[in-house]
Design a protein around this motif. Sequence first.
Motif, mmCIF file in Angstrom:
data_model
loop_
_atom_site.group_PDB
_atom_site.id
_atom_site.type_symbol
_atom_site.label_atom_id
_atom_site.label_comp_id
_atom_site.label_asym_id
_atom_site.label_seq_id
_atom_site.Cartn_x
_atom_site.Cartn_y
_atom_site.Cartn_z
ATOM 1 N N ALA A 1 0.836 -1.156 0.056
ATOM 2 C CA ALA A 1 -0.003 0.058 0.097
ATOM 3 C C ALA A 1 0.865 1.289 -0.134
ATOM 4 O O ALA A 1 0.598 2.195 -0.775
ATOM 5 C CB ALA A 1 -0.865 -0.070 1.173
ATOM 6 N N THR A 2 1.933 1.326 0.943
ATOM 7 C CA THR A 2 3.020 2.379 0.707
ATOM 8 C C THR A 2 3.371 2.673 -0.450
ATOM 9 O O THR A 2 3.515 3.662 -0.975
ATOM 10 C CB THR A 2 3.902 2.147 1.959
ATOM 11 N N SER A 3 3.875 1.463 -1.170
ATOM 12 C CA SER A 3 4.468 1.614 -2.335
ATOM 13 C C SER A 3 3.596 2.287 -3.564
ATOM 14 O O SER A 3 4.000 3.425 -4.174
ATOM 15 C CB SER A 3 5.101 0.375 -2.907
ATOM 16 N N LEU A 4 2.217 1.702 -3.544
ATOM 17 C CA LEU A 4 1.350 2.136 -4.651
ATOM 18 C C LEU A 4 1.004 3.732 -4.280
ATOM 19 O O LEU A 4 1.145 4.303 -5.356
ATOM 20 C CB LEU A 4 -0.025 1.362 -4.281
ATOM 21 N N ALA A 5 0.709 4.045 -2.928
ATOM 22 C CA ALA A 5 0.628 5.397 -2.612
ATOM 23 C C ALA A 5 1.484 6.315 -3.136
ATOM 24 O O ALA A 5 1.387 7.444 -3.604
ATOM 25 C CB ALA A 5 0.096 5.713 -1.128
ATOM 26 N N THR A 6 2.781 5.961 -2.755
ATOM 27 C CA THR A 6 4.029 6.842 -3.161
ATOM 28 C C THR A 6 4.117 7.193 -4.396
ATOM 29 O O THR A 6 4.551 8.263 -4.935
ATOM 30 C CB THR A 6 5.508 6.072 -2.297
ATOM 31 N N ASN A 7 3.834 5.968 -5.212
ATOM 32 C CA ASN A 7 4.026 6.097 -6.607
ATOM 33 C C ASN A 7 3.109 7.105 -7.421
ATOM 34 O O ASN A 7 3.597 7.783 -8.091
ATOM 35 C CB ASN A 7 4.307 4.731 -7.544
ATOM 36 N N LEU B 1 4.927 13.050 2.046
ATOM 37 C CA LEU B 1 4.769 13.306 0.752
ATOM 38 C C LEU B 1 3.276 13.868 0.903
ATOM 39 O O LEU B 1 2.975 14.923 0.015
ATOM 40 C CB LEU B 1 5.164 12.218 -0.171
ATOM 41 N N ALA B 2 2.493 13.440 1.425
ATOM 42 C CA ALA B 2 1.189 13.437 1.582
ATOM 43 C C ALA B 2 0.867 14.846 1.974
ATOM 44 O O ALA B 2 0.054 15.972 1.828
ATOM 45 C CB ALA B 2 0.223 12.608 2.218
ATOM 46 N N THR B 3 1.699 15.156 3.074
ATOM 47 C CA THR B 3 1.672 16.490 3.779
ATOM 48 C C THR B 3 1.965 17.452 3.102
ATOM 49 O O THR B 3 1.320 18.617 3.046
ATOM 50 C CB THR B 3 2.180 16.377 5.182
#
Length: 821
Positions: free
Chosen positions: A128-134, A209-211
């Motif tokens: 999940a972390t990888s998908l969201a980061t990409n 990154l989201a922040t």
Amino acid sequence: MHNFQYKRVVAALISVGMVVIGLESTQLASAEPNSINQSNADLLTASMLETATNQQGLDSQQITELKSIASSTWNFYEQDVDPTTHLPMDNLGPGNEKGSYTSSANIGVYLWAIVSASDLGIISKAEATSLATNTLTEVKSMDRYHGFLTQWYDTATGKRIVNPGQGNCPATITPGEKDNCNFLSAVDNGWYASGLVVVRRALPHVSSLATALLSDMDFSVFYDSRAQTSCNVNSTLADNPPTGQQYGGLYVGSDNASDNMYHNGAQYSDPRISMYMGMGLGQMPGDVWWKTWRTLAPQQCDSDPDFTSWEGQIPQGFWTTVKDPISGGSFNVFEGNYTYPDSSYTFLPTYGGGQFEALMANEIVPETTWGTKSYGIADRLYAQVQIRYATDKLGYKVWGISPSSTADDTGGYNAFGATGKAWGNDCTATANTSAPLLAQGANICDDTIESTVTPHASFLALDVAPQQAYDNIQTLMKDYPGIYSDDGGFYDAVNPTTGSIGHRRLVLDQSMIMAAIDNAVNNDQLKQWFASDATSDAAKKVLAAEDMGLVDYAKVAAKKSLTIKNAISKVTSAGITSTVPNAASVKVLSKPQGAHLKADSVQAKPDGQLIFPGMSIPGTYQLQVTYLRNNKTVTTQTDVIYVQPAPTATRHSVLHVANDKESSVRNDVRSANAPQLPTVNPSNIDWKKTTVTPAASNPSSASVSVSRSNDSVTFEGAKTPGSYSYTITYFDDLGQSVESVDTFIVASTAQANPSGGSNSHPAHPSSSNPDACKGTTNSISNHRQGTLASTGSQIAPMTVFAIVTLLIGGSICSLKFRRNH
């Protein structure tokens, strides 16, 4: 997404897509002299008290089935997400067709889906972390303005496009251009922001990154900060704008005020997500929440637009003053609502009658938990309106009408909604009381508007009607087997009459399904991620501060029996065979003190009909009804019934008035409030009917008028001296009545009212110049202070204080009196 537009007073409320708007109005049909038939009572009593927790809503077999559906749905994303840019495509299908474009809303809800897949154990937290980061790394490189994304992007390149299939936008934005290349949608970016909040709480390694992306956003550009007035609009500005509301968007390089940008004037719609986010980030004041309308507001000033002809119904409701918990300011809010035809049930309408308009925000913001007297109850009621209308009025086997793909393989999309068209409305019907609409501004000229059911609507209802929603999901799979497959879950649409299916899947709708399942089986986990972020604090405060006056119970007059019809489950949890109950049993869970109600006095039938006996003691009665098949439980429902006492009023008033002068008195009509249930401000009760009967002994035919807004009776004056009496009868929403006799004594010369009204203690003048206060007054208004306390059938005594101010000969005189009841 879908926006509510407010252009100008004369031709306002132009819709750029769709939006949502959004006490007691009843027409009860008497089945017999002592019986009231409420065939639609299950709008509120069938599963209305179910909660969002799986412990109370879903059993282990149902949870397992929903997790299986989520796994199939997740397979959709493996095909949908572009392998290079990692952006979600808008849609897949029919066949090999791909909607290779995306939006800020699509990106936001895809982030929901990633987190939900992790919560459900479909993917690991690392994946999940990888998908969201990409995905967010790509978003960071895309054109953004004020931190926001424009309308459409090519998923293969990440470049802005004019519209799907219309090519790339110019590399630079030309200020003043009005197209999608530089349009920032408030609602779409609200969904995008909500996804960032969820990701930064659920996936710690994506938080920075989201922040950073969230910090770039400035929701203040969507707020109309111009001067507000006490009216609905500011008539001192061009086009009479509703200042204090949210704009629907912004063209980059332009000014909303100069552009006359439309406003999101209706709050019960998907654009409320951007209000939640704007307030939560401290970029919009709480004003935006209270200045936005629940239903279109009645005129407060002559300059306000008259919305009557624009409404699907003329809304019922009341004005109330709300203190904003964020700023501390006070706002006059109209808590309006619609009534489901032929019932006593009120609800908050959406704009087009679509389910996601009402319930999508609740998948992120815990409205059902935080807004127990506001949007939490509005969400529950709206789901029941959809269920009853589709199954009873339209005769469908399944329910859930909401904007979706068309139920064919043309690849089309339509703003489907439960509009109320089936009651005989034609294309010109608005505010039609004989055939009222269920939606604020639906396109009822479209004959297909109610023709399609979409699965995402059922999943959104899992939080507010879990058993009914689950059963509907199973019926969709059983009766329309082509609507579901393991390689992507549900297709987007079915025509319940013909069985035609639209073999298309939308990332928006699939993500709603993922989020809803996560919340349903994991105790609101997606909502918990949002609630754990400081951004959610504003939403929690405004939801808790409001009481819309909506109720989720059936009610009946004292000593009247009540017939209701529960929408019972008819499908087993396995969803394979139909199970029709052949027996029903009742348990009395609670009742008012002194009430003698036994379970065997309530008639429960296997078809869902429940007959509640007439009870003399008012208050709240809670029943549990278990429906069985061959002694095995099929489903259990909870019915809450409120026995409403008759209203009360000042019984008799006497006023001395001058010859040929107008005079008025307030009768202070009240209805007792239901214990443990939402209350309505008694001073704002809208009486359904009043009658005036003049005494036969009146010296002449002088008339009186009755104000429904404050219960005042105005005597229009008479030249003939003598005593004029009038019996005023007030009828409440259940047909119960109370009388008040008002007497106006007309003298040829002015005389002071010696007693301040009958049943009053003598008045005591209080003035620095007592002689100046001798004389008369033409108007006395008796204002009762305090609340009416109801315990069982006894009405607690009250002491009433009133102050009458007289202006005589330039002196201000106060007469104080008290009256005991």
